[in-house]
Design a protein around this motif. Sequence first.
Motif, PDB file in Angstrom:
ATOM      1  N   VAL A 196     149.427  75.532  24.735  1.00  0.00           N
ATOM      2  CA  VAL A 196     148.683  74.605  25.651  1.00  0.00           C
ATOM      3  C   VAL A 196     149.314  73.369  25.297  1.00  0.00           C
ATOM      4  O   VAL A 196     149.381  72.914  24.188  1.00  0.00           O
ATOM      5  N   ILE A 197     149.736  72.859  26.587  1.00  0.00           N
ATOM      6  CA  ILE A 197     150.162  71.455  26.425  1.00  0.00           C
ATOM      7  C   ILE A 197     149.617  70.670  27.458  1.00  0.00           C
ATOM      8  O   ILE A 197     149.655  70.842  28.655  1.00  0.00           O
ATOM      9  N   GLY A 198     149.344  69.304  27.066  1.00  0.00           N
ATOM     10  CA  GLY A 198     148.733  68.238  27.758  1.00  0.00           C
ATOM     11  C   GLY A 198     149.876  67.171  27.804  1.00  0.00           C
ATOM     12  O   GLY A 198     150.861  67.431  27.006  1.00  0.00           O
ATOM     13  N   PHE A 199     149.678  66.311  28.774  1.00  0.00           N
ATOM     14  CA  PHE A 199     150.854  65.435  29.065  1.00  0.00           C
ATOM     15  C   PHE A 199     150.325  64.148  29.612  1.00  0.00           C
ATOM     16  O   PHE A 199     149.350  64.173  30.271  1.00  0.00           O
ATOM     17  N   THR A 200     150.823  62.897  29.454  1.00  0.00           N
ATOM     18  CA  THR A 200     150.817  61.730  30.240  1.00  0.00           C
ATOM     19  C   THR A 200     152.097  61.733  30.631  1.00  0.00           C
ATOM     20  O   THR A 200     153.148  60.900  29.861  1.00  0.00           O
ATOM     21  N   ALA A 201     152.626  61.784  32.022  1.00  0.00           N
ATOM     22  CA  ALA A 201     153.871  61.452  32.781  1.00  0.00           C
ATOM     23  C   ALA A 201     153.468  61.433  34.025  1.00  0.00           C
ATOM     24  O   ALA A 201     152.603  62.214  34.579  1.00  0.00           O
ATOM     25  N   ASP A 202     154.340  60.880  34.886  1.00  0.00           N
ATOM     26  CA  ASP A 202     154.110  60.409  36.233  1.00  0.00           C
ATOM     27  C   ASP A 202     154.703  61.686  37.060  1.00  0.00           C
ATOM     28  O   ASP A 202     154.670  61.524  38.344  1.00  0.00           O
ATOM     29  N   ALA A 203     155.312  62.855  36.614  1.00  0.00           N
ATOM     30  CA  ALA A 203     156.039  63.950  37.259  1.00  0.00           C
ATOM     31  C   ALA A 203     155.338  65.390  36.636  1.00  0.00           C
ATOM     32  O   ALA A 203     155.006  65.505  35.684  1.00  0.00           O
ATOM     33  N   PRO A 204     155.412  66.385  37.412  1.00  0.00           N
ATOM     34  CA  PRO A 204     154.833  67.569  36.963  1.00  0.00           C
ATOM     35  C   PRO A 204     155.852  68.519  36.285  1.00  0.00           C
ATOM     36  O   PRO A 204     155.969  69.843  36.343  1.00  0.00           O
ATOM     37  N   ALA A 205     157.107  68.037  35.594  1.00  0.00           N
ATOM     38  CA  ALA A 205     158.289  68.616  34.973  1.00  0.00           C
ATOM     39  C   ALA A 205     157.536  69.485  33.808  1.00  0.00           C
ATOM     40  O   ALA A 205     157.966  70.654  33.519  1.00  0.00           O
ATOM     41  N   VAL A 206     156.442  68.955  33.157  1.00  0.00           N
ATOM     42  CA  VAL A 206     155.943  69.818  31.883  1.00  0.00           C
ATOM     43  C   VAL A 206     155.181  70.978  32.658  1.00  0.00           C
ATOM     44  O   VAL A 206     155.584  72.163  31.927  1.00  0.00           O
ATOM     45  N   ILE A 207     154.600  70.993  33.707  1.00  0.00           N
ATOM     46  CA  ILE A 207     153.904  72.305  34.584  1.00  0.00           C
ATOM     47  C   ILE A 207     154.987  73.314  34.747  1.00  0.00           C
ATOM     48  O   ILE A 207     154.842  74.478  34.754  1.00  0.00           O
ATOM     49  N   SER A 208     156.059  72.627  35.599  1.00  0.00           N
ATOM     50  CA  SER A 208     157.159  73.532  35.881  1.00  0.00           C
ATOM     51  C   SER A 208     157.874  74.260  34.735  1.00  0.00           C
ATOM     52  O   SER A 208     158.006  75.499  34.891  1.00  0.00           O
ATOM     53  N   LYS A 209     157.866  73.642  33.584  1.00  0.00           N
ATOM     54  CA  LYS A 209     158.433  74.397  32.546  1.00  0.00           C
ATOM     55  C   LYS A 209     157.405  75.420  31.851  1.00  0.00           C
ATOM     56  O   LYS A 209     157.889  76.668  31.441  1.00  0.00           O
ATOM     57  N   CYS A 210     156.081  74.986  31.829  1.00  0.00           N
ATOM     58  CA  CYS A 210     155.198  76.135  31.623  1.00  0.00           C
ATOM     59  C   CYS A 210     155.356  77.243  32.255  1.00  0.00           C
ATOM     60  O   CYS A 210     155.182  78.395  31.915  1.00  0.00           O
ATOM     61  N   GLN A 211     155.346  77.050  33.565  1.00  0.00           N
ATOM     62  CA  GLN A 211     155.128  78.170  34.779  1.00  0.00           C
ATOM     63  C   GLN A 211     156.569  79.066  34.627  1.00  0.00           C
ATOM     64  O   GLN A 211     156.535  80.297  34.646  1.00  0.00           O
ATOM     65  N   ASP A 212     157.588  78.452  34.419  1.00  0.00           N
ATOM     66  CA  ASP A 212     158.825  78.748  34.254  1.00  0.00           C
ATOM     67  C   ASP A 212     158.767  79.836  33.023  1.00  0.00           C
ATOM     68  O   ASP A 212     159.267  81.332  33.002  1.00  0.00           O
ATOM     69  N   HIS A 213     158.420  79.414  31.872  1.00  0.00           N
ATOM     70  CA  HIS A 213     158.163  80.062  30.542  1.00  0.00           C
ATOM     71  C   HIS A 213     157.388  81.392  30.831  1.00  0.00           C
ATOM     72  O   HIS A 213     157.842  82.633  30.425  1.00  0.00           O
ATOM     73  N   TYR A 214     156.289  81.404  31.600  1.00  0.00           N
ATOM     74  CA  TYR A 214     155.484  82.411  31.886  1.00  0.00           C
ATOM     75  C   TYR A 214     156.377  83.494  32.793  1.00  0.00           C
ATOM     76  O   TYR A 214     156.236  84.610  32.520  1.00  0.00           O
ATOM     77  N   GLU A 215     157.145  83.049  33.750  1.00  0.00           N
ATOM     78  CA  GLU A 215     157.663  83.957  34.702  1.00  0.00           C
ATOM     79  C   GLU A 215     158.902  84.438  33.969  1.00  0.00           C
ATOM     80  O   GLU A 215     159.289  85.806  34.267  1.00  0.00           O
ATOM     81  N   GLU A 216     159.597  84.020  33.078  1.00  0.00           N
ATOM     82  CA  GLU A 216     160.417  84.377  32.179  1.00  0.00           C
ATOM     83  C   GLU A 216     160.024  85.372  30.979  1.00  0.00           C
ATOM     84  O   GLU A 216     160.652  86.521  30.752  1.00  0.00           O
ATOM     85  N   THR A 217     158.839  85.003  30.399  1.00  0.00           N
ATOM     86  CA  THR A 217     158.472  86.145  29.308  1.00  0.00           C
ATOM     87  C   THR A 217     157.169  86.593  29.384  1.00  0.00           C
ATOM     88  O   THR A 217     156.843  87.603  28.420  1.00  0.00           O
ATOM     89  N   GLY A 218     156.327  86.320  30.227  1.00  0.00           N
ATOM     90  CA  GLY A 218     155.182  86.878  30.624  1.00  0.00           C
ATOM     91  C   GLY A 218     154.022  86.384  29.467  1.00  0.00           C
ATOM     92  O   GLY A 218     152.856  86.774  29.504  1.00  0.00           O
TER      93      GLY A 218
END
Length: 369
Positions: A196-218
């Motif tokens: 689980v990753i929370g963040f304070t940042a002005d862009a969705p890069a963290v979310i994109s990485k989490c989604q990419d990880h799911y698509e690559e590894t399940g």
Amino acid sequence: MEELKKGMSLKAGFVYVGPIEDFGWTMAHDRGRMKVAEKYDWLETVYAEIVPEPEVSDYIDEMFEKGCDVVFTCSFGYGWDTVKAGERWPDKILYHCSGDPTVHGSAPNVGFYFSDFYQLYYLNGLAAGALTKTNKLGYVAAYTTSEVVRHLDAFFLGAKEVNPDVEMKVLVTGSWVDPATDTLNAEALIAWGADVIGFTADAPAVISKCQDHYEETGEKIYTFSHYSCMKEFGPDVVVSGQLVNWEKWYEYLLLKAQQGEAENWQHWGLATGGYVELGSDFGEPINPIFTEDLKAVTVTDPVLGTIGVYDLIMYRYEQFKDERSTFEPFTGPIRDTEGNLRLKSGEVIDGYQLWWEMDWYPEGTIPPE
């Protein structure tokens, strides 16, 4: 404000630290600007985006020289230059988004406003504590300002309420807008074991990485929208989020300005009044694909008894929206990472400390180096 006549037309300028299409902080401000501009025919608005903090004074001066009556500076680091501009332009109005107690009231024509998420971070922490399988949470922080520490502390306190065994590692980016470093920090937290990753940042890069990880590894790395709806970047991993309605402040402050009034104090907006909103999207407090998972995890609350985490989140959310409620996430006993008792049993945090002096982390946090 002698030049501002009651009932006059207004021209308002907005100075942004990031691009209006950052899908986060700046997009949320610009959405608020457009909503107010569309509502009032007496209002004209202009904006400048991607303004470096050292250059904000020049942009403020240019906006006033081109006829603006009010200027909103929309980044933490713009504060002192906003106050100094108020001294140069005594017949104009300025508002700084964030504020700083050292500058409050320093100029009659400079005010401060903010809509804060700490209550929502606590709610999303409840979800984090329920969903983690590794008991390891990550947090990507732009900086370690009082605002950011308040948010990540609230997130962790919520998680610990549901799951006392969790720990949380914090990594700092060093910029409000740095998607590349946000991504690297998210990768490092995933490698450490965070699911689980929370963040304070002005862009969705963290979310994109989490989604990419799911698509690559399940493997799902759960995360949360921040300021704007970011669900489109992580439809399988965004559980909820912290969303803002900046138009609430812009409408209020511009209506005051149209009457020739400036309010030179700190304005705070919370869930009460709808300044902030819990949601993976506007009108969607929890991503429906996670509803049953959250309902399946139960906790025992001293007042509510045995309750599912989904229902607990929604109950607390209603408490936060009710101005009569006294529930406060920062209620003791709370110890920090050094074992110091920060809040004794039943003690509620002092408001000044909560807003301006948050420089400590709850026990179980791995602070940034």
